[in-house]
Motif scaffolding. Sequence first.
Motif, PDB file in Angstrom:
ATOM      1  N   LEU A 116      -9.935  -2.694 -18.647  1.00  0.00           N
ATOM      2  CA  LEU A 116      -8.739  -2.725 -17.973  1.00  0.00           C
ATOM      3  C   LEU A 116      -7.950  -1.515 -18.550  1.00  0.00           C
ATOM      4  O   LEU A 116      -7.139  -0.828 -17.826  1.00  0.00           O
TER       5      LEU A 116
ATOM      6  N   HIS B   9      -7.041   5.689 -16.591  1.00  0.00           N
ATOM      7  CA  HIS B   9      -7.487   6.669 -15.566  1.00  0.00           C
ATOM      8  C   HIS B   9      -6.432   6.891 -14.341  1.00  0.00           C
ATOM      9  O   HIS B   9      -6.297   7.914 -14.041  1.00  0.00           O
TER      10      HIS B   9
ATOM     11  N   MET C  51       0.639  -9.087  -5.078  1.00  0.00           N
ATOM     12  CA  MET C  51      -0.674  -8.203  -5.266  1.00  0.00           C
ATOM     13  C   MET C  51      -0.634  -6.896  -4.219  1.00  0.00           C
ATOM     14  O   MET C  51      -0.949  -6.015  -4.453  1.00  0.00           O
TER      15      MET C  51
ATOM     16  N   GLN D 181       2.168  -5.651  -3.255  1.00  0.00           N
ATOM     17  CA  GLN D 181       3.167  -4.682  -3.935  1.00  0.00           C
ATOM     18  C   GLN D 181       2.425  -3.868  -5.125  1.00  0.00           C
ATOM     19  O   GLN D 181       2.441  -2.615  -5.066  1.00  0.00           O
ATOM     20  N   LEU D 182       1.463  -4.458  -5.834  1.00  0.00           N
ATOM     21  CA  LEU D 182       0.725  -3.797  -6.878  1.00  0.00           C
ATOM     22  C   LEU D 182      -0.156  -2.602  -6.327  1.00  0.00           C
ATOM     23  O   LEU D 182       0.000  -1.633  -6.817  1.00  0.00           O
TER      24      LEU D 182
ATOM     25  N   ASP E 166       2.208   0.196  -4.861  1.00  0.00           N
ATOM     26  CA  ASP E 166       2.818   0.848  -5.752  1.00  0.00           C
ATOM     27  C   ASP E 166       1.584   1.911  -6.377  1.00  0.00           C
ATOM     28  O   ASP E 166       2.084   3.086  -6.504  1.00  0.00           O
ATOM     29  N   ILE E 167       0.479   1.539  -6.737  1.00  0.00           N
ATOM     30  CA  ILE E 167      -0.388   2.412  -7.358  1.00  0.00           C
ATOM     31  C   ILE E 167      -0.954   3.522  -6.305  1.00  0.00           C
ATOM     32  O   ILE E 167      -0.938   4.573  -6.596  1.00  0.00           O
TER      33      ILE E 167
ATOM     34  N   ALA F 242       1.748   6.107  -5.576  1.00  0.00           N
ATOM     35  CA  ALA F 242       1.773   6.983  -6.889  1.00  0.00           C
ATOM     36  C   ALA F 242       0.688   8.081  -6.814  1.00  0.00           C
ATOM     37  O   ALA F 242       0.608   9.155  -7.400  1.00  0.00           O
ATOM     38  N   LEU F 243      -0.435   7.984  -6.285  1.00  0.00           N
ATOM     39  CA  LEU F 243      -1.683   8.480  -6.445  1.00  0.00           C
ATOM     40  C   LEU F 243      -1.624   9.448  -5.228  1.00  0.00           C
ATOM     41  O   LEU F 243      -2.109  10.701  -5.285  1.00  0.00           O
ATOM     42  N   VAL F 244      -1.204   9.187  -3.815  1.00  0.00           N
ATOM     43  CA  VAL F 244      -1.105  10.015  -2.802  1.00  0.00           C
ATOM     44  C   VAL F 244       0.048  11.381  -2.723  1.00  0.00           C
ATOM     45  O   VAL F 244       0.791  11.135  -3.345  1.00  0.00           O
ATOM     46  N   ASP F 245      -0.451  12.384  -1.694  1.00  0.00           N
ATOM     47  CA  ASP F 245       0.582  13.123  -1.361  1.00  0.00           C
ATOM     48  C   ASP F 245       1.538  12.608  -0.349  1.00  0.00           C
ATOM     49  O   ASP F 245       2.779  13.138  -0.361  1.00  0.00           O
TER      50      ASP F 245
ATOM     51  N   LYS G 185      -7.797  10.969  -2.840  1.00  0.00           N
ATOM     52  CA  LYS G 185      -6.910  10.601  -4.060  1.00  0.00           C
ATOM     53  C   LYS G 185      -7.267   9.159  -4.581  1.00  0.00           C
ATOM     54  O   LYS G 185      -6.711   8.625  -5.624  1.00  0.00           O
TER      55      LYS G 185
ATOM     56  N   THR H 182     -11.374   6.194  -9.127  1.00  0.00           N
ATOM     57  CA  THR H 182     -10.122   5.808  -8.994  1.00  0.00           C
ATOM     58  C   THR H 182     -10.201   4.438  -8.353  1.00  0.00           C
ATOM     59  O   THR H 182      -9.638   3.547  -8.655  1.00  0.00           O
TER      60      THR H 182
ATOM     61  N   SER I  74     -11.263   1.903 -10.690  1.00  0.00           N
ATOM     62  CA  SER I  74     -10.099   1.560 -11.586  1.00  0.00           C
ATOM     63  C   SER I  74      -9.162   0.695 -10.909  1.00  0.00           C
ATOM     64  O   SER I  74      -8.695  -0.325 -11.558  1.00  0.00           O
ATOM     65  N   ILE I  75      -8.818   0.890  -9.842  1.00  0.00           N
ATOM     66  CA  ILE I  75      -7.832   0.054  -8.977  1.00  0.00           C
ATOM     67  C   ILE I  75      -8.278  -1.392  -8.796  1.00  0.00           C
ATOM     68  O   ILE I  75      -7.804  -2.197  -8.953  1.00  0.00           O
ATOM     69  N   ARG I  76      -9.843  -1.374  -8.513  1.00  0.00           N
ATOM     70  CA  ARG I  76     -10.251  -2.774  -8.301  1.00  0.00           C
ATOM     71  C   ARG I  76     -10.251  -3.567  -9.702  1.00  0.00           C
ATOM     72  O   ARG I  76     -10.179  -4.960  -9.632  1.00  0.00           O
TER      73      ARG I  76
ATOM     74  N   ILE J 220      -8.207  -3.382 -12.164  1.00  0.00           N
ATOM     75  CA  ILE J 220      -6.608  -3.809 -12.414  1.00  0.00           C
ATOM     76  C   ILE J 220      -6.327  -4.961 -11.371  1.00  0.00           C
ATOM     77  O   ILE J 220      -5.685  -5.860 -11.851  1.00  0.00           O
TER      78      ILE J 220
END
Lengths: 214, 76
Positions: A68, A74, B1, B3-4, B7-8, B11-14, B43, B51, B54-56, B58
């Motif tokens: 995590l 990352h 979730m 929302q989570l 939000d992520i 923050a990542l996209v254009d 992205k 990426t 990583s999101i998965r 979290i």
Amino acid sequence: MTERKYLAAAIGPRVESFLRPTLRAAGFDLSFEITDSHPAGDDFETPDVVVKFTGPDVDLLLSNRAELLLALEHVTMEMLRMPSEDHSRISFDANDYRLLRIEELRLSAMTAAEKVKRTGVPFRFNPMNSRERRVIHMALRNEPEVRSESLGAGLSRQVVVYPAGMASLPEPPREFVPRSRAQAAPHGSGGPPRDRDRGQGAPHGPAGRPARRR
Amino acid sequence: MKQLIEDIAKALVDIPEEVAVREVQGEQVTVLELKVAPSDLGKVIGKQGRTARSIRTILGAAGMKLNRRFTLEILE
């Protein structure tokens, strides 16, 4: 080593305005502090900025090889649009995990080197991400009797330690391995000194560009 | 979730205006469908899928705290 490129004062506010709501939405009970890092005695890993976490959910953060922690790191670096070659300039940490992990890798490297010197047979580490592979290479750089090189691509890229004069193993063919299987059974013979190192490449992923060697 | 993930992803996209997340409740698993602008797919997926992975991770950890499994589906 290289000069500072990122400053806590510069990136701090953006990191904070991303992390704080993210942690809240995820329900993680964590606080963090963003500081410029003070270079340690060695040059194994010298990030510019350190984000240190504390709080009840630190155990969750560090479980499964800090899966995590590394995932948050990352995503944060991607959010900052940092090019991947800069990804070791920011380090997320908790309970000195980074330092302890480097120490563990360094010990594994030395044990592997001893084994290679003794047996004359190359030693393959389990797959690791590029940052961890780098630590192994760095740990062995002053060992004249062995040399180390990374082999394979993506998630299965692994460090191989050879006797100094031995030719490299051939690159494995680029075959398709379903991700679930690649994670369950990363190839690579006999874990380094410790068996719990098994499968360490899986959780935090590759980071290694196939073509890049160190 | 929802929302989570929103939000992520934003923050990542254009093009954050094109981020949409739909939550589909199942018995065992909640599926979160993430849609972004086609030009932003890379992205949220990242090199070698890092990426997305990583999101998965979290999402998985957040789900663990709720004793509920979540799956992230990135719609292409």
